[in-house]
Design a protein around this motif. Structure first.
Motif, PDB file in Angstrom:
ATOM      1  N   ILE A  27      31.907  25.749 -56.803  1.00  0.00           N
ATOM      2  CA  ILE A  27      30.656  25.530 -57.531  1.00  0.00           C
ATOM      3  C   ILE A  27      29.613  24.922 -56.583  1.00  0.00           C
ATOM      4  O   ILE A  27      28.442  25.310 -56.580  1.00  0.00           O
ATOM      5  CB  ILE A  27      30.858  24.604 -58.749  1.00  0.00           C
ATOM      6  CG1 ILE A  27      31.912  25.162 -59.706  1.00  0.00           C
ATOM      7  CG2 ILE A  27      29.535  24.353 -59.465  1.00  0.00           C
ATOM      8  CD1 ILE A  27      31.490  26.337 -60.535  1.00  0.00           C
ATOM      9  N   LYS A  28      30.075  23.977 -55.776  1.00  0.00           N
ATOM     10  CA  LYS A  28      29.164  23.329 -54.805  1.00  0.00           C
ATOM     11  C   LYS A  28      28.619  24.367 -53.834  1.00  0.00           C
ATOM     12  O   LYS A  28      27.433  24.359 -53.495  1.00  0.00           O
ATOM     13  CB  LYS A  28      29.929  22.272 -53.993  1.00  0.00           C
ATOM     14  CG  LYS A  28      29.858  20.890 -54.555  1.00  0.00           C
ATOM     15  CD  LYS A  28      30.440  19.853 -53.618  1.00  0.00           C
ATOM     16  CE  LYS A  28      30.623  18.563 -54.406  1.00  0.00           C
ATOM     17  NZ  LYS A  28      31.542  17.625 -53.838  1.00  0.00           N
ATOM     18  N   LYS A  63      25.955  26.481 -55.427  1.00  0.00           N
ATOM     19  CA  LYS A  63      24.671  25.755 -55.499  1.00  0.00           C
ATOM     20  C   LYS A  63      23.998  25.738 -54.134  1.00  0.00           C
ATOM     21  O   LYS A  63      22.791  25.986 -54.012  1.00  0.00           O
ATOM     22  CB  LYS A  63      24.901  24.323 -55.987  1.00  0.00           C
ATOM     23  CG  LYS A  63      25.291  24.194 -57.464  1.00  0.00           C
ATOM     24  CD  LYS A  63      25.546  22.743 -57.852  1.00  0.00           C
ATOM     25  CE  LYS A  63      25.988  22.581 -59.287  1.00  0.00           C
ATOM     26  NZ  LYS A  63      24.928  22.791 -60.274  1.00  0.00           N
ATOM     27  N   LEU A  91      26.543  32.261 -60.381  1.00  0.00           N
ATOM     28  CA  LEU A  91      27.657  31.619 -61.095  1.00  0.00           C
ATOM     29  C   LEU A  91      28.208  32.557 -62.173  1.00  0.00           C
ATOM     30  O   LEU A  91      29.423  32.661 -62.356  1.00  0.00           O
ATOM     31  CB  LEU A  91      27.198  30.299 -61.720  1.00  0.00           C
ATOM     32  CG  LEU A  91      28.271  29.513 -62.495  1.00  0.00           C
ATOM     33  CD1 LEU A  91      29.494  29.222 -61.639  1.00  0.00           C
ATOM     34  CD2 LEU A  91      27.694  28.201 -63.041  1.00  0.00           C
ATOM     35  N   TYR A 145      32.465  18.969 -63.157  1.00  0.00           N
ATOM     36  CA  TYR A 145      33.579  19.687 -62.534  1.00  0.00           C
ATOM     37  C   TYR A 145      34.356  18.660 -61.713  1.00  0.00           C
ATOM     38  O   TYR A 145      33.760  17.889 -60.953  1.00  0.00           O
ATOM     39  CB  TYR A 145      33.088  20.792 -61.583  1.00  0.00           C
ATOM     40  CG  TYR A 145      32.231  21.835 -62.236  1.00  0.00           C
ATOM     41  CD1 TYR A 145      30.842  21.767 -62.164  1.00  0.00           C
ATOM     42  CD2 TYR A 145      32.811  22.904 -62.927  1.00  0.00           C
ATOM     43  CE1 TYR A 145      30.053  22.724 -62.767  1.00  0.00           C
ATOM     44  CE2 TYR A 145      32.013  23.867 -63.523  1.00  0.00           C
ATOM     45  CZ  TYR A 145      30.641  23.767 -63.448  1.00  0.00           C
ATOM     46  OH  TYR A 145      29.856  24.718 -64.044  1.00  0.00           O
ATOM     47  N   GLN A 146      35.659  18.674 -61.883  1.00  0.00           N
ATOM     48  CA  GLN A 146      36.450  17.713 -61.115  1.00  0.00           C
ATOM     49  C   GLN A 146      37.833  18.263 -60.881  1.00  0.00           C
ATOM     50  O   GLN A 146      38.500  18.697 -61.821  1.00  0.00           O
ATOM     51  CB  GLN A 146      36.550  16.394 -61.868  1.00  0.00           C
ATOM     52  CG  GLN A 146      37.124  15.284 -61.032  1.00  0.00           C
ATOM     53  CD  GLN A 146      37.646  14.133 -61.855  1.00  0.00           C
ATOM     54  OE1 GLN A 146      37.390  14.042 -63.048  1.00  0.00           O
ATOM     55  NE2 GLN A 146      38.368  13.254 -61.230  1.00  0.00           N
ATOM     56  N   ASP A 147      38.221  18.315 -59.614  1.00  0.00           N
ATOM     57  CA  ASP A 147      39.587  18.693 -59.275  1.00  0.00           C
ATOM     58  C   ASP A 147      39.876  18.153 -57.874  1.00  0.00           C
ATOM     59  O   ASP A 147      39.082  17.360 -57.344  1.00  0.00           O
ATOM     60  CB  ASP A 147      39.775  20.220 -59.341  1.00  0.00           C
ATOM     61  CG  ASP A 147      38.736  20.972 -58.524  1.00  0.00           C
ATOM     62  OD1 ASP A 147      38.162  21.950 -59.035  1.00  0.00           O
ATOM     63  OD2 ASP A 147      38.485  20.566 -57.368  1.00  0.00           O
ATOM     64  N   SER A 158      39.570  19.489 -55.150  1.00  0.00           N
ATOM     65  CA  SER A 158      38.634  19.925 -54.102  1.00  0.00           C
ATOM     66  C   SER A 158      37.322  19.155 -54.140  1.00  0.00           C
ATOM     67  O   SER A 158      36.509  19.263 -53.229  1.00  0.00           O
ATOM     68  CB  SER A 158      38.354  21.423 -54.253  1.00  0.00           C
ATOM     69  OG  SER A 158      37.554  21.666 -55.390  1.00  0.00           O
ATOM     70  N   GLY A 159      37.102  18.383 -55.185  1.00  0.00           N
ATOM     71  CA  GLY A 159      35.865  17.605 -55.249  1.00  0.00           C
ATOM     72  C   GLY A 159      35.392  17.411 -56.675  1.00  0.00           C
ATOM     73  O   GLY A 159      36.124  17.663 -57.628  1.00  0.00           O
ATOM     74  N   ASN A 160      34.160  16.909 -56.816  1.00  0.00           N
ATOM     75  CA  ASN A 160      33.618  16.749 -58.167  1.00  0.00           C
ATOM     76  C   ASN A 160      32.123  17.004 -58.151  1.00  0.00           C
ATOM     77  O   ASN A 160      31.460  16.916 -57.114  1.00  0.00           O
ATOM     78  CB  ASN A 160      33.923  15.356 -58.712  1.00  0.00           C
ATOM     79  CG  ASN A 160      33.471  14.247 -57.780  1.00  0.00           C
ATOM     80  OD1 ASN A 160      32.325  14.214 -57.340  1.00  0.00           O
ATOM     81  ND2 ASN A 160      34.354  13.321 -57.465  1.00  0.00           N
ATOM     82  N   ILE A 161      31.600  17.370 -59.308  1.00  0.00           N
ATOM     83  CA  ILE A 161      30.167  17.623 -59.463  1.00  0.00           C
ATOM     84  C   ILE A 161      29.700  16.903 -60.718  1.00  0.00           C
ATOM     85  O   ILE A 161      30.300  17.034 -61.782  1.00  0.00           O
ATOM     86  CB  ILE A 161      29.874  19.128 -59.578  1.00  0.00           C
ATOM     87  CG1 ILE A 161      30.295  19.836 -58.291  1.00  0.00           C
ATOM     88  CG2 ILE A 161      28.389  19.365 -59.853  1.00  0.00           C
ATOM     89  CD1 ILE A 161      30.131  21.332 -58.315  1.00  0.00           C
ATOM     90  N   LYS A 220      34.896  29.400 -66.204  1.00  0.00           N
ATOM     91  CA  LYS A 220      33.998  28.482 -65.470  1.00  0.00           C
ATOM     92  C   LYS A 220      34.739  27.217 -65.069  1.00  0.00           C
ATOM     93  O   LYS A 220      34.634  26.744 -63.940  1.00  0.00           O
ATOM     94  CB  LYS A 220      32.790  28.151 -66.353  1.00  0.00           C
ATOM     95  CG  LYS A 220      31.855  27.080 -65.790  1.00  0.00           C
ATOM     96  CD  LYS A 220      30.636  26.871 -66.685  1.00  0.00           C
ATOM     97  CE  LYS A 220      31.025  26.270 -68.009  1.00  0.00           C
ATOM     98  NZ  LYS A 220      30.819  24.847 -68.140  1.00  0.00           N
ATOM     99  N   PRO A 223      37.166  26.167 -58.871  1.00  0.00           N
ATOM    100  CA  PRO A 223      37.216  24.853 -58.215  1.00  0.00           C
ATOM    101  C   PRO A 223      35.826  24.274 -57.972  1.00  0.00           C
ATOM    102  O   PRO A 223      34.869  25.007 -57.733  1.00  0.00           O
ATOM    103  CB  PRO A 223      37.916  25.163 -56.884  1.00  0.00           C
ATOM    104  CG  PRO A 223      38.701  26.394 -57.133  1.00  0.00           C
ATOM    105  CD  PRO A 223      37.887  27.186 -58.123  1.00  0.00           C
ATOM    106  N   ALA A 224      35.758  22.939 -58.020  1.00  0.00           N
ATOM    107  CA  ALA A 224      34.479  22.245 -57.836  1.00  0.00           C
ATOM    108  C   ALA A 224      33.864  22.586 -56.477  1.00  0.00           C
ATOM    109  O   ALA A 224      32.641  22.701 -56.348  1.00  0.00           O
ATOM    110  CB  ALA A 224      34.683  20.737 -57.968  1.00  0.00           C
ATOM    111  N   SER A 225      34.709  22.773 -55.486  1.00  0.00           N
ATOM    112  CA  SER A 225      34.187  23.073 -54.137  1.00  0.00           C
ATOM    113  C   SER A 225      33.459  24.417 -54.129  1.00  0.00           C
ATOM    114  O   SER A 225      32.469  24.587 -53.409  1.00  0.00           O
ATOM    115  CB  SER A 225      35.326  23.097 -53.119  1.00  0.00           C
ATOM    116  OG  SER A 225      36.308  24.044 -53.505  1.00  0.00           O
TER     117      SER A 225
END
Lengths: 207, 336
Positions: B219-220, B223, B237, A64-66, A68-71, B211, B215-217
């Motif tokens: 998803i974080k 988790k 999720l 995931y990447q945008d 707001s951050g990445n995973i 999915k 936004p990645a934030s």
């Protein structure tokens, strides 16, 4: 630091990460061991530790990447130290995995000779078109149906023998369907985490 | 008055009557034709639009609801196009006037018979209309759409006189000549469109899209909160994936705007009830704490469906939502 390539089990990936490397596409399988070299804004530079691409330096994108951050796809390394005990009983048409279960198989007794084989870490999803029913998990199929494990004989000529899911065998060990549950999901998730060295998952006895 | 004068007067009266009737038909026909063509267009998609508003059981609706541009394009453009053409035809061939008024009537009638009916059903708590988010907001969206369609009708009246539209309007002979071939082509096109665009759509691509739009934030946060509360991360999720499909980011943005006037509502990606606005991250924490704490210890794999159903329903009892969330969970988690 060592990591594992994980977070690939959803249906978008089905256990494979397809990456562009040196102008072509390569595949890294779930649970590939990785050494992280560096992080950049768009990717992670890694050194592959096992499998076909071992010792290669590859740029892996983030899952995931945008803004707001990445995973990352990478997760903490853990080692499964339990020995893999797996065997093929040709006469009774069974695949025996000690800590798992017995599974019904189809195998051509005349083609696959008795002996010890090494199970290779999968190289890439199989390219041959498969019946879509193989992938239907509501009917005992598996999203990992296109992951085949190649069997390399300890002695003798290397042939095109695989342990895979399907309906028939032309020399392979073919795990057949059980409508009540996805047997190949169980087998795949068990085998893929095993390693005996950088090339092989373990050894299988065919008798 | 002489007999001749009486006959002349009667003749004039009859002519007036005929002209009046003709005049009425010159306005009724374009209205009816526009209205039924618009209805026919939406019927061709077999879309119970807008009663189900955002329906996860129809992937065409999902595709449309993903962005406000698609939503308003799908709602307004067919009305604009059809009404402009039909009114333009009557303007060109029968020289009707009051085109804007006619356009407004077409737009308004269509809007009231679809969005208006949906609003009425919502107010009466009719079970044939599904409420996906809080009712005042849903009703407000319908009212906005009614107004937008009336304005679209007005614009159609104006557009019907522009040279471009007039140039593409056929003569009556042209319509008759092409009617059969057009009918055949449109039926075949709609048939093929439905076959290839909707019937065999795999839910995987919609789950992929939703999915990857989260936004990645967030998803974080999922988790982190799942770990903190021992919640099943894939279940949380999966719920966020379905909620993101049903109420995409632009809808949540409108809910945020609404909160400046009406504070109480459901907010965030996990649609948590609150007396004031809360963001996506806050909604995740509240929802996980209320509904999904310690779900990591429950066997959610085999047999999967019954356990999942029991865990999801306290959060959202809607059958479609539960079914779709179970599907999303299995999209994330291999069965076995």
């Amino acid at each position: 630091m060592k990591y594992l390539l994980k977070d690939l089990l959803d249906k978008e990936y089905c256990g494979w990460l397809k990456i562009k490397h040196n102008s072509r596409f390569i595949n890294l399988c779930y649970y590939t061991s990785i050494e992280l070299i560096s992080n950049s804004k768009t990717s992670q530079l890694v050194k592959v530790i096992d499998g076909t691409w071992k010792n290669q330096y590859i740029n892996i994108p983030y899952k995931y990447q945008d803004t707001s951050g990445n995973i990352s796809f990478l997760s903490t390394y853990t080692e499964d130290t339990n020995e893999l005990k797996i065997a093929v009983d040709k006469e009774n048409k069974k695949l025996i995995i000690d800590s798992l279960d017995h599974f019904k198989i189809v195998v051509d007794e005349n083609i696959l000779k008795n002996g010890k084989y090494f199970i290779q870490i999968p190289v890439a999803p199989i390219e041959k078109p498969l019946n879509q029913i193989y992938f239907d998990e509501n009917k005992g199929g598996s999203r990992f149906a296109n992951t085949w494990f190649r069997l390399i004989p300890q002695i003798g000529t290397i042939g095109e023998y695989y342990l895979h899911y399907g309906l028939y065998s032309k020399g392979c060990v073919t795990v057949i369907n059980n409508l009540n549950k996805s047997v190949w999901n169980n087998i795949y998730l068990y085998l893929i985490k095993k390693r005996i060295n950088q090339d092989y998952i373990g050894s299988i006895e065919v008798f | 008055m002489t007999l001749v004068q009486m006959q002349e007067e009667e003749k004039g009266f009859i002519i007036d009557k005929i002209m009046t009737i003709s005049l009425i038909f010159n306005y009724i026909f374009p209205f009816l034709i526009s209205y039924f063509l618009i209805k026919g267009f939406y019927k061709a998609f077999k879309n119970t639009w807008p009663e189900l508003y955002f329906s996860t059981s129809d992937y065409t609706s999902l595709f449309i609801s993903v962005s406000p541009w698609r939503y308003f394009a799908f709602t307004l453009l067919p009305t604009l196009f059809i009404t402009s053409i039909v009114i333009g035809f009557y303007y060109h061939n029968h020289h009707i006037t009051h085109l804007n008024l006619l356009g407004i009537i077409v737009g308004l009638f269509h809007a009231l018979s679809s969005n208006g009916v949906a609003c009425w059903k919502l107010l009466r708590n009719d079970k044939t209309v599904q409420t996906f988010f809080n009712k005042p907001f849903q009703i407000a969206m319908h009212l906005v759409t009614i107004l937008a369609l009336a304005i679209t009708g007005y614009i159609s009246g104006y557009l019907s006189t522009i040279p471009f539209i007039l140039a593409i309007i056929p003569s009556i002979e042209g319509i008759v000549d092409n009617l059969w071939s057009s009918l055949f082509a449109s039926v075949l096109t709609v048939f093929l469109l439905k076959i290839y665009s909707n019937k065999h759509v795999d839910s995987t691509q919609f789950f992929n899209q939703s999915k990857n739009n989260i936004p990645a934030s967030i998803i974080k946060k999922i988790k982190q909160i799942s770990k903190e509360y021992s919640a099943n991360e894939n279940l949380v999720l999966a719920i966020c994936i379905v909620e993101n499909m049903q109420r995409p980011n632009w809808v949540r943005f409108i809910e945020k705007a609404k909160s400046f006037i009406f504070k109480r509502g459901t907010y965030g990606i996990m649609q948590t009830s609150s007396d004031k606005y809360i963001n996506d991250n806050q909604s995740i924490e509240l929802a996980v704490e209320r509904f999904f704490k310690n779900t990591n210890h429950i066997s959610l794999t085999y047999p999967p469906t019954e356990s999942l159903d029991a865990v999801i329903r306290p959060y959202n009892n809607d059958d479609t939502f539960v079914k779709t969330t179970i599907e999303a969970y299995h999209y994330l988690t291999p069965i076995g």
